[in-house]
Design a protein around this motif. Structure first.
Motif, short mmCIF file in Angstrom:
data_model
loop_
_atom_site.label_atom_id
_atom_site.label_comp_id
_atom_site.label_asym_id
_atom_site.label_seq_id
_atom_site.Cartn_x
_atom_site.Cartn_y
_atom_site.Cartn_z
N ASP A 133 0.85 -1.19 0.00
CA ASP A 133 0.00 0.00 0.00
C ASP A 133 0.89 1.24 0.00
O ASP A 133 1.97 1.24 0.59
N TRP A 134 0.42 2.31 -0.64
CA TRP A 134 1.25 3.51 -0.73
C TRP A 134 1.53 4.14 0.63
O TRP A 134 2.53 4.84 0.81
N GLU A 148 7.53 8.79 -1.04
CA GLU A 148 6.54 9.75 -1.57
C GLU A 148 5.28 9.76 -0.71
O GLU A 148 4.63 10.80 -0.57
N CYS A 149 4.88 8.62 -0.21
CA CYS A 149 3.71 8.47 0.66
C CYS A 149 2.49 9.23 0.13
O CYS A 149 1.90 10.06 0.81
N GLU A 180 -6.95 10.50 7.56
CA GLU A 180 -6.85 9.09 7.94
C GLU A 180 -7.13 8.25 6.70
O GLU A 180 -8.25 8.20 6.19
N VAL A 181 -6.11 7.57 6.19
CA VAL A 181 -6.24 6.81 4.95
C VAL A 181 -6.43 5.33 5.19
O VAL A 181 -6.78 4.58 4.28
N ALA A 182 -6.18 4.90 6.41
CA ALA A 182 -6.40 3.52 6.85
C ALA A 182 -6.51 3.57 8.36
O ALA A 182 -6.08 4.56 8.98
N PRO A 183 -7.09 2.56 8.98
CA PRO A 183 -7.23 2.59 10.44
C PRO A 183 -5.90 2.88 11.14
O PRO A 183 -4.92 2.15 10.99
N GLY A 184 -5.87 3.99 11.85
CA GLY A 184 -4.68 4.38 12.61
C GLY A 184 -3.56 5.00 11.80
O GLY A 184 -2.51 5.32 12.36
N VAL A 185 -3.78 5.20 10.49
CA VAL A 185 -2.73 5.78 9.64
C VAL A 185 -3.20 7.14 9.12
O VAL A 185 -4.18 7.23 8.38
#
Length: 560
Positions: free
Chosen positions: A351-352, A364-365, A523-528
């Motif tokens: 995943d990016w 790059e994230c 927030e792009v994913a749980p906790g991220v």
């Protein structure tokens, strides 16, 4: 290959690649001039080829498209060699910005080549049809160039005669520029453009290369929509004009007058294996591996620098987060990114936003676009002629023959849906159907490749912001079609109407600027949680939407 021959001829007939200032004063030695040209049909043809070479040059690389980085779909690397793009991303380009300079120079080169034809083609001893076709192409592309420039620079010099005025030409107001655009697009010569062509170079690889009646009507729809919105704000009457032009294209497609249709699957929209498709109404053709000037140099521009690409454009995080799930999103962005193993043997998908220890797997994230990406065989370095598969190695070649899709039929459907709604049409049945056609393809169906995914038809695509499309009022339908167009062209900065252009018309670039200044974590994913890398500051003024006049021209013309 016919395409190679055609573009080779265009380069042979090349006129003048100039800035606007150069456009005003020329040394004619060794160049095509009215006194020594247009004496045969062949010379008339060559002047049109030369015009198309200027059109090609305006999109062959990313520089002239950098102004589109203002849109909320695109951002870039805050470091590396991407400062020209980053300046525009933060709404603060300087007048020496290479994107600003190349956009200006390349589009004025189109104008100069078009003027040369318009002013002199009548001297050619030929039939009326050939004459009108040549002048019609020239007037169309002159209008196209001015339409691009006026939305990026605002008031601009309006030259129609290629004459030198000692570099004192005063920029014409936006409204006057639009008057000329409309005059060109409604001229007798443009009106006489055919529904289709038969012979090369006007028709090749099963598609029309030259401008057709459908392309003309589609472009007029886009222009009238732009005039209806900011800054002219001509409102409902011009949205009605836009709806009328778009409807002509839709009806022409439905009754078989125009050989155009939407691709069944979104993964085919930008696929090289579907390069000469029937969805593209207006395209720019490029020849693979002839000469880098004639190729589309965008093969690896979406791929991150950390994995060997150019990394010119990154997906903006907030836009990606809001993007409706489905096969369209999975074709516009890599659902996961393929990274070579450290030992050089094989690849792994990540995943990016995936972390590795204290850092990110990809520095790059950001979401990674794939609209220009193609696969290749790493051993032979040969591109693969198929829809892009994110699970396979992406090509790091600089060039390919990607046909730039300036206008697609799906866009015309959305323009009709929005324009008809904003114009106050009583019957919006067709408008609703157009929106449904595009949205369903974007959210229902299969993705492509070894990790094929199917998005089932559960009916959710019919509902936008809690309202079923069939139950929407005119205002809701207009806004839904407007947003849908943003999803449809996300990251595709070579389109005639980009996401930035849509936001410009609706006066929404201020919102993007303020979001970039605030730069909240997403927030792009749980906790991220992640945020943008380009730092933006300052306060808004409407002048920020426009690029500065390039220093190469303003130094010579005090009126700039």
């Amino acid at each position: 290959m016919k395409t190679k021959i055609f573009l080779g001829c265009m380069m042979t007939a090349s006129l003048l690649t100039v800035s606007c200032a150069d456009l005003l004063q020329e040394d004619p030695r060794g160049k095509l001039t009215p006194e020594n040209y247009f004496s045969t049909q062949e010379e008339l043809n060559m002047s049109v080829y030369s015009l198309y070479s200027k059109v090609n040059a305006s999109q062959t690389r990313t520089n002239p498209q950098y102004p589109q980085w203002q849109g909320d779909d695109i951002t870039t690397n805050p470091g590396s060699n991407k400062q020209a793009a980053a300046e525009i991303d933060r709404f603060a380009p300087v007048n020496s910005n290479k994107g600003v300079k190349d956009c200006w120079a390349d589009h004025y080169a189109i104008i100069k080549a078009a003027n040369f034809i318009i002013l002199n083609a009548s001297k050619t001893p030929t039939d009326e049809t050939s004459m009108k076709q040549a002048i019609g192409q020239a007037k169309f592309w002159r209008a196209y160039a001015y339409f691009t420039l006026v939305r990026i620079f605002g008031d601009i010099p309006l030259t129609l005669d290629n004459e030198n005025d000692d570099f004192t030409m005063t920029p014409s107001p936006v409204e006057k520029v639009y008057e000329q655009i409309v005059a060109d697009l409604t001229s007798e010569e443009c009106e006489s453009l055919p529904e289709s062509y038969k012979d090369a170079p006007a028709f090749m690889n099963g598609v029309n290369v030259y401008v057709t009646k459908a392309a003309l009507q589609s472009t007029r729809a886009a222009v009238y929509m732009a005039m209806a919105g900011w800054p002219l704000e001509k409102g409902a009457s011009y949205y009605a004009k836009a709806a009328e032009e778009a409807k002509k294209v839709i009806e022409g497609a439905q009754n078989g007058t125009y050989d155009i249709r939407m691709d069944d699957n979104y993964y085919d929209v930008y696929a090289m294996s579907n390069n000469y498709n029937k969805e593209t109404i207006l395209g720019i053709n490029y020849s693979p591996n002839v000469d880098w000037v004639q190729d589309s140099q965008l093969t690896s521009c979406n791929q991150f620098e950390s994995i060997g690409g150019w990394g010119d454009a990154w997906g903006e995080i907030r836009f990606w987060k809001r993007f409706p799930e489905g096969p369209r999103k999975d074709a516009i962005y890599d659902p996961q990114i393929l990274k070579p193993n450290k030992d050089g043997k094989g690849y792994e998908l990540h995943d990016w936003y995936e972390k590795s220890g204290e850092g990110w797997v990809f520095p790059e994230c950001h979401p990674m676009f794939s609209v220009f990406s193609v696969n290749w065989d790493p051993a032979s370095k040969a591109n693969i002629d198929a829809p892009y598969d994110y699970t396979l190695p992406a090509s790091q070649n600089m060039c390919n023959g990607h046909r730039h899709r300036l206008i697609r039929y799906a866009e015309v459907k959305l323009w009709y849906a929005e324009a008809a709604s904003r114009a106050g049409e009583a019957d919006l049945t067709l408008a609703r159907q157009c929106l449904k056609d595009v949205r369903k393809r974007g959210m229902v169906g299969d993705t492509y490749g070894s990790k094929k995914k199917t998005y089932a038809d559960d009916g959710s695509w019919k509902v936008i912001n809690g309202v079923d499309i069939d139950q929407m009022n005119a205002s809701q339908l207009a806004e839904a079609a407007f947003e849908e167009h943003g999803w449809e062209v996300a990251g595709y900065w070579v389109a005639l109407v980009t996401r930035r252009a849509d936001q410009f018309r609706m006066k929404l670039l201020q919102k993007t600027f303020e979001e970039r200044v605030g730069n909240p974590e997403v927030e792009v994913a749980p906790g991220v949680k992640v945020k943008e890398g380009v730092e933006v500051s300052g306060t808004w003024s409407d002048s920020k939407v426009y690029m500065p006049y390039p220093d190469t021209d303003s130094a010579k013309n005090p009126n700039l």
